[in-house]
Design an enzyme around this catalytic site. Sequence first.
Site, PDB file in Angstrom:
ATOM      1  N   ILE A 128       0.832  -1.200   0.000  1.00 10.01           N
ATOM      2  CA  ILE A 128       0.000   0.000   0.000  1.00 10.01           C
ATOM      3  C   ILE A 128       0.867   1.250   0.000  1.00 10.01           C
ATOM      4  O   ILE A 128       1.879   1.318   0.699  1.00 10.01           O
ATOM      5  CB  ILE A 128      -0.958  -0.002   1.220  1.00 10.01           C
ATOM      6  CG1 ILE A 128      -1.896   1.210   1.174  1.00 10.01           C
ATOM      7  CG2 ILE A 128      -0.203  -0.056   2.531  1.00 10.01           C
ATOM      8  CD1 ILE A 128      -3.048   1.099   2.162  1.00 10.01           C
ATOM      9  N   ASP A 130       0.626   5.035   1.027  1.00 10.81           N
ATOM     10  CA  ASP A 130      -0.197   5.943   1.821  1.00 10.81           C
ATOM     11  C   ASP A 130       0.190   7.380   1.454  1.00 10.81           C
ATOM     12  O   ASP A 130      -0.309   7.954   0.509  1.00 10.81           O
ATOM     13  CB  ASP A 130       0.003   5.647   3.305  1.00 10.81           C
ATOM     14  CG  ASP A 130      -0.978   6.388   4.206  1.00 10.81           C
ATOM     15  OD1 ASP A 130      -1.633   7.324   3.718  1.00 10.81           O
ATOM     16  OD2 ASP A 130      -1.086   6.052   5.385  1.00 10.81           O
ATOM     17  N   THR A 131       1.118   7.977   2.179  1.00 12.07           N
ATOM     18  CA  THR A 131       1.548   9.337   1.837  1.00 12.07           C
ATOM     19  C   THR A 131       2.537   9.326   0.683  1.00 12.07           C
ATOM     20  O   THR A 131       2.690  10.320  -0.015  1.00 12.07           O
ATOM     21  CB  THR A 131       2.214  10.015   3.044  1.00 12.07           C
ATOM     22  OG1 THR A 131       3.427   9.302   3.375  1.00 12.07           O
ATOM     23  CG2 THR A 131       1.290  10.014   4.255  1.00 12.07           C
ATOM     24  N   GLY A 132       3.251   8.206   0.490  1.00 15.25           N
ATOM     25  CA  GLY A 132       4.280   8.116  -0.543  1.00 15.25           C
ATOM     26  C   GLY A 132       5.673   8.411  -0.035  1.00 15.25           C
ATOM     27  O   GLY A 132       6.663   8.193  -0.735  1.00 15.25           O
ATOM     28  N   LYS A 158      -3.672   5.088  -1.570  1.00 13.40           N
ATOM     29  CA  LYS A 158      -4.697   5.852  -0.860  1.00 13.40           C
ATOM     30  C   LYS A 158      -4.815   7.271  -1.411  1.00 13.40           C
ATOM     31  O   LYS A 158      -3.817   7.898  -1.739  1.00 13.40           O
ATOM     32  CB  LYS A 158      -4.346   5.943   0.635  1.00 13.40           C
ATOM     33  CG  LYS A 158      -4.678   4.708   1.435  1.00 13.40           C
ATOM     34  CD  LYS A 158      -4.452   4.987   2.915  1.00 13.40           C
ATOM     35  CE  LYS A 158      -4.748   3.759   3.759  1.00 13.40           C
ATOM     36  NZ  LYS A 158      -4.517   4.024   5.202  1.00 13.40           N
ATOM     37  N   PHE A 179      -8.156   3.214   7.150  1.00 14.60           N
ATOM     38  CA  PHE A 179      -7.132   2.269   7.580  1.00 14.60           C
ATOM     39  C   PHE A 179      -7.647   0.855   7.325  1.00 14.60           C
ATOM     40  O   PHE A 179      -8.618   0.420   7.937  1.00 14.60           O
ATOM     41  CB  PHE A 179      -6.783   2.444   9.055  1.00 14.60           C
ATOM     42  CG  PHE A 179      -5.457   1.815   9.395  1.00 14.60           C
ATOM     43  CD1 PHE A 179      -4.287   2.539   9.278  1.00 14.60           C
ATOM     44  CD2 PHE A 179      -5.386   0.487   9.809  1.00 14.60           C
ATOM     45  CE1 PHE A 179      -3.054   1.952   9.563  1.00 14.60           C
ATOM     46  CE2 PHE A 179      -4.162  -0.108  10.093  1.00 14.60           C
ATOM     47  CZ  PHE A 179      -2.995   0.635   9.971  1.00 14.60           C
TER      48      PHE A 179
END
Length: 210
Positions: A128, A130-132, A158, A179
């Site tokens: 995954i 998320d923020t990167g 995301k 989440f």
Amino acid sequence: MASPCIVIQDDEQGYDLDLFCIPKHYAASLEKVYIPHGLIMDRTERLARDIMKDMGGHHIVALCVLKGGYKFFADLLDYIKALNRNSDKSIPMTVDFIRLKSYCNDQSTGDIKVIGGDDLSTLTGKDIIDTGKTMKTLLAMLKKYNPKMVKVASLLVKRTPRSVGYRPDFVGFEVPDKFVVGYALDYNEYFRDLNHICVISEDGKERYKT
């Protein structure tokens, strides 16, 4: 340019837990099934085909980002191996593993720990984005090894205002900022043994809080 993916909208309700086989010890800690296992597998098979087409005849060093990426990585490689066996075109491939840790409870700490990785080169598989920030840190580290190319495959990305704008080359699903757990995605090491990707409940977060 990143490949297209399945986009799950913000108002997606998911599926009732009673419609699936969920371990009893987790049932009270989950809100819903978000992405059923069969859909994950079908999408992963298509990603394998896209990767084979994109990589041409290049030798692949497939790098698994542990721990959350191990299920996606293993299933993705199984599909790539099947394509190697059953088509006129095949790609030589070796495998390596690296571990990144950046979460405590349900929050990204920003402190990224890197463990492992001896022969780093071409394709990375992650669970995954998320923020990167974690992946950008890993890609900067990979550049030190002077690979011919680096391509990133991630099962999930995301949509979050915290994103630094990073987008993988191959994406299974784009999901809202929730989440999620299951299919090797964890909350403090729990829920990795779920087959489906599920949304954790507030009771679940409290129960398995460190």
